[in-house]
Design a protein around this motif. Structure first.
Motif, PDB file in Angstrom:
ATOM      1  N   TRP A 160       0.829  -1.201   0.000  1.00 37.21           N
ATOM      2  CA  TRP A 160       0.000   0.000   0.000  1.00 37.21           C
ATOM      3  C   TRP A 160       0.865   1.253   0.000  1.00 37.21           C
ATOM      4  O   TRP A 160       2.006   1.228   0.403  1.00 37.21           O
ATOM      5  N   TYR A 161       0.266   2.339  -0.375  1.00 46.46           N
ATOM      6  CA  TYR A 161       0.836   3.709  -0.300  1.00 46.46           C
ATOM      7  C   TYR A 161       1.980   3.961  -1.264  1.00 46.46           C
ATOM      8  O   TYR A 161       2.173   5.059  -1.735  1.00 46.46           O
ATOM      9  N   ASN A 162       2.794   2.918  -1.522  1.00 42.74           N
ATOM     10  CA  ASN A 162       3.931   3.148  -2.410  1.00 42.74           C
ATOM     11  C   ASN A 162       4.200   1.855  -3.158  1.00 42.74           C
ATOM     12  O   ASN A 162       5.199   1.184  -2.952  1.00 42.74           O
ATOM     13  N   PRO A 163       3.231   1.444  -4.026  1.00 39.10           N
ATOM     14  CA  PRO A 163       3.293   0.112  -4.634  1.00 39.10           C
ATOM     15  C   PRO A 163       4.524  -0.096  -5.501  1.00 39.10           C
ATOM     16  O   PRO A 163       5.000  -1.214  -5.620  1.00 39.10           O
ATOM     17  N   GLU A 164       5.051   0.975  -6.067  1.00 42.29           N
ATOM     18  CA  GLU A 164       6.239   0.783  -6.906  1.00 42.29           C
ATOM     19  C   GLU A 164       7.509   0.766  -6.075  1.00 42.29           C
ATOM     20  O   GLU A 164       8.604   0.663  -6.611  1.00 42.29           O
ATOM     21  N   LEU A 165       7.347   0.906  -4.781  1.00 43.75           N
ATOM     22  CA  LEU A 165       8.484   0.911  -3.842  1.00 43.75           C
ATOM     23  C   LEU A 165       9.526   1.940  -4.218  1.00 43.75           C
ATOM     24  O   LEU A 165      10.722   1.667  -4.209  1.00 43.75           O
ATOM     25  N   ARG A 166       9.082   3.129  -4.568  1.00 45.85           N
ATOM     26  CA  ARG A 166      10.041   4.176  -4.912  1.00 45.85           C
ATOM     27  C   ARG A 166      10.619   4.786  -3.632  1.00 45.85           C
ATOM     28  O   ARG A 166       9.879   5.232  -2.761  1.00 45.85           O
ATOM     29  N   THR A 167      11.913   4.745  -3.544  1.00 51.96           N
ATOM     30  CA  THR A 167      12.561   5.246  -2.342  1.00 51.96           C
ATOM     31  C   THR A 167      12.300   6.740  -2.150  1.00 51.96           C
ATOM     32  O   THR A 167      12.149   7.215  -1.037  1.00 51.96           O
ATOM     33  N   SER A 168      12.239   7.477  -3.263  1.00 50.88           N
ATOM     34  CA  SER A 168      12.104   8.929  -3.149  1.00 50.88           C
ATOM     35  C   SER A 168      10.816   9.322  -2.433  1.00 50.88           C
ATOM     36  O   SER A 168      10.773  10.308  -1.705  1.00 50.88           O
ATOM     37  N   ILE A 169       9.768   8.533  -2.616  1.00 47.11           N
ATOM     38  CA  ILE A 169       8.510   8.845  -1.947  1.00 47.11           C
ATOM     39  C   ILE A 169       8.680   8.762  -0.440  1.00 47.11           C
ATOM     40  O   ILE A 169       8.090   9.515   0.322  1.00 47.11           O
ATOM     41  N   PHE A 170       9.535   7.846  -0.015  1.00 48.56           N
ATOM     42  CA  PHE A 170       9.801   7.667   1.406  1.00 48.56           C
ATOM     43  C   PHE A 170      10.742   8.763   1.910  1.00 48.56           C
ATOM     44  O   PHE A 170      10.577   9.310   2.989  1.00 48.56           O
ATOM     45  N   VAL A 171      11.711   9.104   1.085  1.00 49.97           N
ATOM     46  CA  VAL A 171      12.776  10.007   1.531  1.00 49.97           C
ATOM     47  C   VAL A 171      12.333  11.472   1.551  1.00 49.97           C
ATOM     48  O   VAL A 171      12.607  12.195   2.501  1.00 49.97           O
TER      49      VAL A 171
END
Lengths: 366, 350
Positions: A162-173
């Motif tokens: 959920w929330y970041n299905p493509e597992l993009r690190t930038s979305i987290f960072v």
């Protein structure tokens, strides 16, 4: 009140005239955003890869090609022995090696089950996970299409992210950068602003004036609250434009939460300013404070993976709590009830810093 | 500096008069006016260093009070205690009617204080600096602009109001700093080394301003290590090694030393002559100015003493006549007296 506004007005004029501060206010957030946004990436691609193919079959060549297509492996050459692989690893010219033993194609077609070996340079653990996981996934997929009788596994896991299905690190960072930037600049600006007055001798004039300590403190901090909000807005906009970071929650809620965080950092800056005699000392203290924040808050490394004492230590850092809030609101659309616990902790820290600051910040010399 | 001998008109009537004359003529307010500062036995230590020892001061309304002493003598520390910036280790002070230790904020609202380093914001303009100080001293918003504009015109910074304070020359900075510290029209003004590092011309005009401010009714306390400035104060205190050595009007301080001064012109061997004079116990002080020697002697004819010392040595000189005794002469003599007393008290009893 009038006296406080006079101080705030003066401070704002000084900030607007100081190119260094202005640059730090605007350039620093954007620069950090780009640096961290691009550099911190646990998703390792383009790993230099060697092929050691003793089978020399169409199947092995086909598999190598499909590995390259994923973008994770860049085939940099062919090895004839394990010795050559080792030399390449040591020289750093390759990080991954794929080994096909003789009979790979035969085993595959016969349905006996074929094995290929993936050797990974484990000195960098980040690459290991990427290299092995991708290869396993690829093998399962290719195996199913190549073998004659597809095997149905008895149990399967269906990962749903959920929330970041493509597992993009930038979305987290990127949301985290808001917190890191604020921690850095807010503490540094206030501690330096007061150290500067001390250095230039104007603090003495302020102390001898009828301005009360509270007026002096609040008047000096108020403009930096505005600076903090400018930075938050800047990072949110740049993060959205450059890294396509979503904003799912309520903006007013984030801004309201940010006030507590900004205030806590400003108060800490004030505490530092009472300890520092020069601007340089103030700056050093701010950087000294920044380091544990980056390492322990969960900004760079997962908080869940830290040993217990480190976790306890991290709880006293306002950034730890703010990161959870800002990530919650931007990525998950958290509401007030979801973040109230973190808000509580942050408030406790705020009260502690403010008390400490007002105890130390006395209108006396020597 | 030459001293006019004539008695000028009253100070208030002649603001442009030579200020030295002004200082002497404007008879310092008499005892019936109340004390603006009444400091009793102030002491302050920093660790093992005793910066100020048992200093008592009384400053009367409307006077210019000088606190004299060399660098590090304890002048600034004394001033800071009087302003409520530093707590005294012992002793007490009543300033503008309030006990500084008990009501520092009441005192702070009624005083102006100009620090050694001027306390200007170099990255703010002339107007902004004044407006800021008007703001923190609680000059009401309605009158602030008019007050600031008035002050700018008066100190002659009209065409520099938008200039950054950091780009002003030393003399202008000093004027601006003075204007900032008096923007709230305080009854008492403290000036801590206001003329340190400022050119002589600016120093002179600065003292004109101090006298103008005083003539408008403000009491001024000023520290300085320039002895010529002492002559422009109504009354003064000498501070040496943290203690008051002497206090009074410049005339009193000078008169109490019973000094007479002569200047000798010694074209050849001025240095040897100076050494010989210094070795004579009757001579209080010898100060060389090029080939001229300024010789101070206590209670005797200095020409006579010089003749006694120099004639046997065969030194050729010309007596340029007796000179007016200055505060500087008095201060040097005082320090010598103190040092002699000091050495005597430290010598082991036989």
């Amino acid at each position: 009140m009038n006296r406080m506004l006079a101080i705030a007005d003066k401070e704002l004029r000084q900030v607007s005239r100081d190119r260094m501060t202005l640059a730090m206010m605007v350039v620093l957030p954007v620069m950090q955003l780009l640096l961290f946004g691009y550099a911190i990436n646990n998703d390792v691609r383009h790993m230099p890869t060697l092929v050691l193919d003793d089978d020399r079959s169409a199947a092995s060549r086909d598999f190598v090609r499909s590995m390259e297509v994923t973008g994770y492996y860049d085939v940099v050459g062919h090895a004839r022995s394990y010795g050559e692989v080792e030399r390449a690893f040591r020289a750093g010219s390759a990080k991954v090696a794929v080994v096909f033993a003789r009979g790979f194609a035969e085993d595959l077609l016969s349905g006996r089950g074929a094995t290929l070996q993936v050797i990974v340079d484990g000195s960098d653990p980040q690459t290991v996970a990427s290299a092995t996981n991708t290869a396993s996934g690829l093998a399962a997929e290719r195996g199913a299409s190549l073998s004659l009788r597809p095997v149905v596994p008895p149990m399967r896991v269906e990962p749903t992210i959920w929330y970041n299905p493509e597992l993009r690190t930038s979305i987290f960072v990127v949301p985290g950068i808001i917190g890191v930037i604020l921690t850095m600049t807010m503490v540094m600006f206030t501690s330096m602003a007061i150290a500067r007055e001390r250095e230039r001798g104007t603090l003495e004039a302020l102390i001898v004036s009828p301005v009360r300590s509270v007026e002096l403190m609040v008047g000096k901090l108020l403009p930096y609250v505005a600076v903090g909000y400018v930075q938050i807005t800047l990072i949110l906009i740049a993060g959205h434009l450059v890294f396509d970071v979503p904003f799912r929650g309520s903006l007013p809620l984030l801004y309201a939460m940010s006030f507590v965080f900004i205030a806590a950092n400003l108060a800490l800056g004030l505490v530092f300013s009472t300890l520092a005699k020069t601007q340089q000392q103030a700056m050093q203290m701010s950087f000294f404070f920044l380091l544990p924040n980056i390492l322990l808050s969960g900004f760079a490394f997962p908080w869940e993976g830290m040993p217990r004492p480190a976790q306890w230590l991290s709880e006293v850092l306002p950034l730890t709590h703010y990161l959870r809030i800002v990530r919650g609101i931007t990525l998950k659309g958290s509401e007030l009830t979801d973040v109230v616990r973190e808000l509580g902790w942050m408030s406790v820290i705020l009260v502690f810093f403010v008390t400490l600051a007002s105890l130390r910040f006395q209108k006396k010399l020597g | 500096m030459s001293a006019p001998q004539t008695d000028g008109p009253r100070a208030s009537a002649a603001p442009r008069q030579d200020v030295q004359a002004l200082a002497r003529d404007a008879q310092a307010p008499t005892a019936d006016t109340d004390l603006v500062i009444d400091a009793r036995h102030l002491s302050r230590s920093f660790g093992s260093l005793q910066a100020v020892r048992d200093v008592s001061l009384d400053v009367r309304r409307g006077e210019i009070y000088g606190v004299l002493g060399a660098n590090g003598a304890g002048k600034s520390t004394t001033l800071r205690m009087l302003c409520g910036l530093l707590d005294p280790s012992s002793g007490s002070a009543t300033v503008v009617g309030y006990d500084v230790a008990k009501h520092p904020e009441e005192v702070k609202a009624r005083i102006g204080y100009m620090t050694q380093r001027f306390s200007l914001y170099e990255d703010l303009t002339v107007t902004e600096n004044l407006r800021f100080y008007a703001g923190i001293y609680g000059v009401p918003r309605r009158t602030r602009r008019a007050r600031v504009d008035g002050v700018i015109e008066r100190i002659g910074l009209g065409d520099r109001r938008k200039q950054l304070a950091g780009t002003l020359s030393g003399g202008w900075k000093q004027r601006l700093a003075l204007a900032c510290s008096t923007i709230h029209e305080p009854p008492l003004l403290f000036l801590d080394e206001p003329t340190a590092g400022v050119d002589p011309l600016s120093r002179r005009s600065f003292w004109d301003q101090i006298h103008r401010i005083a003539s408008e009714g403000t009491t001024v306390v000023v520290t300085t290590h320039y002895m010529d400035e002492a002559e422009r104060c109504h009354r003064l205190s000498f501070i040496f090694r943290g203690a008051v050595l002497e206090a009074g009007t410049p005339q009193e301080v000078v008169a109490r030393r019973h000094l007479r001064v002569v200047e000798l012109d010694v074209p050849h061997g001025a240095r040897g002559a100076a050494d010989a004079l210094r070795d004579d116990p009757r001579v209080e002080e010898v100060a060389p100015f090029g080939s001229r020697l300024r010789v101070a002697v206590r209670d005797r004819d200095p020409g006579e003493v010089a003749r006694h010392v120099l004639d046997p040595l065969g030194v050729a000189y010309e007596n340029c006549g007796e000179q007016r005794t200055t505060v500087e002469d008095a201060f040097v003599a005082l320090v010598h007296e103190d040092e002699r007393a000091h050495t005597r008290s430290q010598e082991p009893a036989p």
